[in-house]
Scaffold this motif. Structure first.
Motif, PDB file in Angstrom:
ATOM      1  N   ASN A 106       0.675  -1.324  -0.063  1.00  0.00           N
ATOM      2  CA  ASN A 106       0.188   0.007   0.064  1.00  0.00           C
ATOM      3  C   ASN A 106       0.753   1.320  -0.077  1.00  0.00           C
ATOM      4  O   ASN A 106       0.293   2.348   0.533  1.00  0.00           O
ATOM      5  CB  ASN A 106      -0.977  -0.069   1.014  1.00  0.00           C
ATOM      6  CG  ASN A 106      -0.331   0.234   2.417  1.00  0.00           C
ATOM      7  OD1 ASN A 106       0.896   0.103   2.591  1.00  0.00           O
ATOM      8  ND2 ASN A 106      -1.336   0.154   3.640  1.00  0.00           N
ATOM      9  N   ARG A 141      -3.085   7.429  -3.042  1.00  0.00           N
ATOM     10  CA  ARG A 141      -4.174   7.610  -1.948  1.00  0.00           C
ATOM     11  C   ARG A 141      -5.499   6.938  -2.507  1.00  0.00           C
ATOM     12  O   ARG A 141      -6.290   6.407  -1.806  1.00  0.00           O
ATOM     13  CB  ARG A 141      -4.540   9.128  -1.635  1.00  0.00           C
ATOM     14  CG  ARG A 141      -3.637   9.919  -0.723  1.00  0.00           C
ATOM     15  CD  ARG A 141      -4.088  10.945  -0.132  1.00  0.00           C
ATOM     16  NE  ARG A 141      -4.482  12.164  -0.970  1.00  0.00           N
ATOM     17  CZ  ARG A 141      -3.479  13.027  -1.380  1.00  0.00           C
ATOM     18  NH1 ARG A 141      -2.234  12.906  -1.016  1.00  0.00           N
ATOM     19  NH2 ARG A 141      -4.102  13.910  -2.161  1.00  0.00           N
ATOM     20  N   ARG A 144      -4.848   3.314  -2.149  1.00  0.00           N
ATOM     21  CA  ARG A 144      -4.956   2.818  -0.926  1.00  0.00           C
ATOM     22  C   ARG A 144      -6.226   2.676  -0.104  1.00  0.00           C
ATOM     23  O   ARG A 144      -6.456   1.823   0.744  1.00  0.00           O
ATOM     24  CB  ARG A 144      -4.297   3.879   0.092  1.00  0.00           C
ATOM     25  CG  ARG A 144      -2.908   3.706   0.005  1.00  0.00           C
ATOM     26  CD  ARG A 144      -2.298   4.835   1.195  1.00  0.00           C
ATOM     27  NE  ARG A 144      -0.803   5.205   1.180  1.00  0.00           N
ATOM     28  CZ  ARG A 144      -0.258   5.875   1.382  1.00  0.00           C
ATOM     29  NH1 ARG A 144      -0.479   7.128   1.840  1.00  0.00           N
ATOM     30  NH2 ARG A 144       1.183   5.772   1.152  1.00  0.00           N
ATOM     31  N   ARG A 145      -7.445   3.366  -0.921  1.00  0.00           N
ATOM     32  CA  ARG A 145      -8.486   3.201  -0.064  1.00  0.00           C
ATOM     33  C   ARG A 145      -9.363   1.901  -0.343  1.00  0.00           C
ATOM     34  O   ARG A 145     -10.079   1.154   0.098  1.00  0.00           O
ATOM     35  CB  ARG A 145      -9.597   4.331  -0.269  1.00  0.00           C
ATOM     36  CG  ARG A 145      -9.716   4.276  -1.752  1.00  0.00           C
ATOM     37  CD  ARG A 145     -10.668   5.707  -2.083  1.00  0.00           C
ATOM     38  NE  ARG A 145     -11.068   5.740  -3.670  1.00  0.00           N
ATOM     39  CZ  ARG A 145     -11.453   6.549  -4.129  1.00  0.00           C
ATOM     40  NH1 ARG A 145     -11.550   7.743  -3.775  1.00  0.00           N
ATOM     41  NH2 ARG A 145     -12.102   6.534  -5.400  1.00  0.00           N
ATOM     42  N   GLY A 185     -10.782   8.329   2.596  1.00  0.00           N
ATOM     43  CA  GLY A 185      -9.978   8.451   1.409  1.00  0.00           C
ATOM     44  C   GLY A 185     -11.244   8.519   0.015  1.00  0.00           C
ATOM     45  O   GLY A 185     -10.968   8.970  -0.786  1.00  0.00           O
ATOM     46  N   SER A 224      -3.012   4.868   5.566  1.00  0.00           N
ATOM     47  CA  SER A 224      -3.022   3.983   4.793  1.00  0.00           C
ATOM     48  C   SER A 224      -4.655   3.517   4.362  1.00  0.00           C
ATOM     49  O   SER A 224      -5.018   2.855   3.723  1.00  0.00           O
ATOM     50  CB  SER A 224      -2.891   2.497   5.425  1.00  0.00           C
ATOM     51  OG  SER A 224      -3.642   2.370   6.473  1.00  0.00           O
ATOM     52  N   THR A 225      -5.455   4.431   4.905  1.00  0.00           N
ATOM     53  CA  THR A 225      -6.878   4.583   4.651  1.00  0.00           C
ATOM     54  C   THR A 225      -7.195   5.313   3.301  1.00  0.00           C
ATOM     55  O   THR A 225      -8.128   5.210   2.667  1.00  0.00           O
ATOM     56  CB  THR A 225      -7.888   4.913   5.573  1.00  0.00           C
ATOM     57  OG1 THR A 225      -7.714   6.305   5.668  1.00  0.00           O
ATOM     58  CG2 THR A 225      -7.846   4.438   6.798  1.00  0.00           C
ATOM     59  N   GLY A 226      -5.976   6.003   2.795  1.00  0.00           N
ATOM     60  CA  GLY A 226      -6.155   6.674   1.564  1.00  0.00           C
ATOM     61  C   GLY A 226      -6.564   8.386   2.018  1.00  0.00           C
ATOM     62  O   GLY A 226      -6.873   8.949   0.908  1.00  0.00           O
ATOM     63  N   ALA A 227      -6.224   8.520   3.369  1.00  0.00           N
ATOM     64  CA  ALA A 227      -6.589  10.011   3.716  1.00  0.00           C
ATOM     65  C   ALA A 227      -5.576  11.069   2.957  1.00  0.00           C
ATOM     66  O   ALA A 227      -4.479  10.589   2.761  1.00  0.00           O
ATOM     67  CB  ALA A 227      -6.459  10.056   5.098  1.00  0.00           C
ATOM     68  N   GLN A 279      -6.454  15.524   6.001  1.00  0.00           N
ATOM     69  CA  GLN A 279      -7.245  14.825   6.730  1.00  0.00           C
ATOM     70  C   GLN A 279      -6.532  13.827   7.781  1.00  0.00           C
ATOM     71  O   GLN A 279      -6.963  13.738   8.816  1.00  0.00           O
ATOM     72  CB  GLN A 279      -7.954  13.557   5.602  1.00  0.00           C
ATOM     73  CG  GLN A 279      -9.148  14.370   5.042  1.00  0.00           C
ATOM     74  CD  GLN A 279      -9.692  13.476   4.099  1.00  0.00           C
ATOM     75  OE1 GLN A 279      -8.910  12.516   3.390  1.00  0.00           O
ATOM     76  NE2 GLN A 279     -10.861  13.334   3.800  1.00  0.00           N
TER      77      GLN A 279
END
Lengths: 271, 262, 269
Positions: free
Chosen positions: A49, A75, A78-79, A106, C180-183, C187
């Motif tokens: 990731n 990003r 990654r979600r 995300g 790692s959540t894509g923030a 954020q």
């Protein structure tokens, strides 16, 4: 489907931590990544990731190459990849619910997440996941009020909230007692089955891994030295992975007590 | 369909939260409203502000070189003497102000001495001492010494009050005299922190020495005051840069010495 | 044999250390004496000997305080409170981004941005608010606006330094988890960093407010508003009973603010 081809990693001018790793994970398969401290397990899943940038090689998730994306594209990708951590990695001063909803970050613009104005569907799903991990009554507690096992459940719910296609799990049980460890592993396993999610689980506890995963990959010195079904994991293979003494120690302790004293070393490696 | 609202842990009651926000904004409105600004004057001043920024970026060390040199020199000598004397005097005052080792009347006297020293700004003290002792570095020295006693004395007293009582009793039970007890039981426990704090105070004393010069108590403040009053912002910039550099050097040095001591 | 040797080595080592320590004290003593002599070159000792007499005379003139003068001070006290509070708010607002730019784990660039942020912090910390006020009064003219900005500028360094130190101490795995959540970057700051530093931040802010109350009482000496204005005008006309009262009022204000800030900080923790 996750496809890793010739992945290599070194930190600056240091030695190669990962040396030419290739394997594929089909949808729905749970892979256990085992190996001694310093074998590169943590680096391996963090490359997927892009918490760590790989030095060479390709990582493809459902046809998208992750290894050379710009940071905004990273990003976006990654979600789809949920991650569960050894030390739970919750934000302790936020509520349980905020921790779970943070899995949606995300997908949301900054202002919505800042004002905590989540779409109704996200909130409904978050409640559902909390219910699934058995913490529905704790939604508005602060995360630091929970026990270790409960925190790890919140971590799982957060990963689920991402609506992931792949789970990366880094030593999920290293900070937990044996009984809770089993419960957590069972929970991860059954969730992956329900949603036919694939998962890569870093795990140092070999018997626990054999019980809950479909396939085991053994890493040693940054190389894949074993890739097969759990029941193919003979003593010979374990010796190849862990060296002579290490693995028998691990196994003996686990058989007696189920407590693994290598925990501390493992967490150092992760740090 | 379930709803969810972010829980607040600091002020859980929503009505209270709203009331506090309203109070805050009301204060802001009233407070900002109380600022009287002469915009014409500000507009005229902008040009000077620009010149100050320019002077700070392009400082002139030469025009007032003699004044700057003697001012910095005086500030430094004042800082050294006042810090050393202040530390020496803060030891008896600090011990006197520790509840667990000193008799009541001494405790009360030392505590109030320290409390007054801490509550009084150095500048106010300096004004009085200049009135009594005349203009110059001696009044500044006394001011900084007085402030050092208050600062270090309080911290020393707190350190002593927190130390391990058992150790104190153990040594008292061997029949040690009061002085021996102080030397053996207390000094080793408070010494390391005191050394660090002394360096910190040296740093503060230097910064303060730049301020009390404004009211005539010697040091670089007088030079700074004159150059600002005469709108010589490039000289003022030079002084400010010297102050910043010396403070940074002090911090660096004290960090280095503290590492060396421990 | 080996034991004996070791002992000898140990002794000589401590001896050398003892010499260094003694040399250190000796150097400090010499330096102090030298500074003392240099400092007192222009001291007129007659004034110093005469000081007790002057002090007795001054105290005689200062007491009793002119209690009724308090009625003229209420507005000045309110101004002082505003200078401190609004100045703290201004300083905090400016310090917040500076702290994030200065902290090793949040700065966009350790080579370019971080040194600039650290320089801002150092400059603001090294220069007393009274000096800032002196400068600002010549630029903006006298009044509480100069005081507010002076307090604000001085507070930036203090708040930003403590804040960036606490940012550097946060738990990094929570940050990793949120990333790692894509923030996005903001954020991540909002969800992973701010909750962790919030208690420290509030504590620092209140602590600085307390210090600022103290400092804003004297800004009037250089014309930047507040009760210090009255102090300097009373002193200029040698109205000592008024001066006494003003100083008592300043002491009371400082004690009340210290009590309040200690109370609120305990409540937060």
């Amino acid at each position: 489907m996750l496809k890793i081809e010739h992945l290599k990693k070194r930190y600056k001018t240091g030695p190669w931590v990962l040396k030419d790793i290739s394997f594929e994970v089909p949808d729905g398969e749970i892979v256990g990544l085992i190996g001694p401290s310093g074998a590169g397990k943590s680096t391996m899943i963090r490359c997927v990731n892009r918490l760590i940038d790989p030095s060479e090689g390709n990582i493809q998730l459902d046809g998208v190459n992750l290894s050379n994306l710009s940071s905004s594209k990273v990003r976006e990708q990654r979600r789809h990849i949920g991650m569960i951590f050894q030390e739970y990695a919750l934000v302790e001063r936020l509520s349980v619910m905020e921790n779970v909803l943070s899995g949606r970050l995300g997908y949301l613009p900054f202002w919505r997440s800042f004002l905590r104005r989540y779409p109704e569907k996200d909130i409904d799903n978050a409640f559902e996941y909390l219910d699934r991990v058995g913490l529905i009554d704790h939604a508005n507690k602060r995360a630091d009020e929970l026990s270790g096992g409960q925190r790890q459940r919140v971590g799982i719910a957060r990963a689920l909230a991402q609506d992931p296609r792949l789970l990366l799990v880094d030593e999920p049980t290293a900070s937990l007692d044996p009984k809770t460890s089993r419960q957590i592993m069972r929970l991860i396993q059954s969730i992956c089955r329900e949603k036919s999610l694939s998962a890569i689980i870093n795990i140092h506890d070999v018997p626990l891994a054999m019980q809950f995963v479909d396939r085991i990959i053994g890493l040693q010195g940054g190389e894949v030295v074993f890739d097969g079904k759990p029941d193919e994991l003979t003593e010979d293979v374990l010796t190849r992975i862990y060296g002579d003494e290490d693995w028998t120690d691990v196994k003996a302790e686990d058989d007696d007590l189920g407590i693994d004293q290598e925990n501390d070393q493992e967490s150092e490696e992760a740090a | 369909m379930r709803t969810w609202e972010r829980p607040h842990y600091l002020v859980p009651d929503k009505r209270w939260r709203i009331a506090l926000w309203i109070a805050f904004f009301l204060y802001l409105i009233v407070g900002i409203g109380s600022i009287e600004v002469n915009w014409l004057r500000v507009y005229e001043g902008l040009e000077r502000g620009g010149r100050f920024v320019e002077g700070f970026l392009n400082p002139n060390f030469t025009r007032r070189a003699a004044d700057i040199y003697s001012g910095i020199y005086e500030s430094l000598t004042m800082t050294v003497t006042s810090t050393v004397v202040g530390i020496l005097l803060s030891i008896p005052f600090g011990m006197g102000a520790a509840r667990n080792i000193s008799p009541k009347p001494i405790y009360l006297f030392c505590r109030s001495f320290i409390a007054v020293s801490r509550s009084m700004q150095e500048v106010i003290v300096a004004i009085f001492l200049v009135a009594l002792f005349g203009f110059g570095a001696f009044a500044g020295f006394l001011t900084l010494t007085y402030a050092t006693i208050g600062f270090l004395g309080k911290l020393l007293a707190e350190e002593i009050e927190e130390i391990d009582k058992k150790q104190l009793e153990a040594i008292a039970s061997t029949g040690a005299s009061w002085l021996q007890r102080m030397h053996i039981a207390i000094w080793p426990q408070v010494m390391p922190r005191m050394i660090g704090l002394s360096f910190y105070r040296f740093d503060i004393n230097f910064r303060e020495s730049a301020v009390i010069g404004i009211v005539g108590a010697g040091g670089i403040g007088a030079t700074l005051n004159t150059s600002i009053d005469r709108y010589e912002y490039d000289s003022a910039g030079a002084v400010l840069i010297l102050i910043i550099l010396i403070v940074l050097a002090c911090e660096y040095l004290s960090g280095w010495i503290r590492k060396w001591v421990s | 044999m080996g034991e004996l040797e070791q002992k000898l080595v140990w002794e000589s080592h401590t001896k050398r250390k003892a010499w260094i320590v003694w040399g250190f004290w000796f150097a400090i003593t010499l330096l102090t004496i030298y500074c003392w002599v240099e400092m007192n070159e222009d001291t007129i000792w007659f004034f110093v000997y005469d000081a007790p007499v002057q002090a007795a005379d001054l105290i005689d003139r200062m007491f009793p305080p002119e209690w009724l003068y308090i009625n003229k001070l209420y507005k000045a006290l309110w101004d002082t409170l505003n200078i401190a509070t609004l100045g703290t708010l201004l300083g905090v607002i400016l310090a917040f981004p500076v702290a994030f730019l200065a902290a090793r784990n949040t700065t966009p660039s350790t080579k370019f941005v971080r040194p600039v942020a650290l320089f801002i912090i150092a400059s603001s910390r090294s220069i007393n608010s009274l000096i800032w006020a002196l400068l600002l009064v010549t630029i903006l003219g006298p009044g509480i606006l100069a005081g507010i900005i002076a307090i604000g500028l001085r507070s930036i360094g203090f708040v930003a330094k403590l804040l960036y130190e606490s940012i550097e101490e946060i738990n990094t795995t929570s940050v990793e988890a949120i990333e790692s959540t894509g923030a996005s970057r903001f954020q991540t700051i909002n969800y992973a960093i701010i909750p962790q530093i919030l208690p420290a931040f509030l504590g620092i802010m209140i602590f600085r407010w307390d210090i600022n109350i103290r400092e804003s009482t004297i800004l009037g000496l250089v014309g930047a508003g507040g009760i210090g204005l009255f102090l300097s005008s009373s002193m200029n006309i040698l109205a000592w009973p008024q001066v006494t009262l003003i100083i008592l009022v300043i002491l009371a204000t400082v004690i009340v603010s210290e009590y309040l800030s200690a109370k609120v900080r305990r409540l937060l923790i």
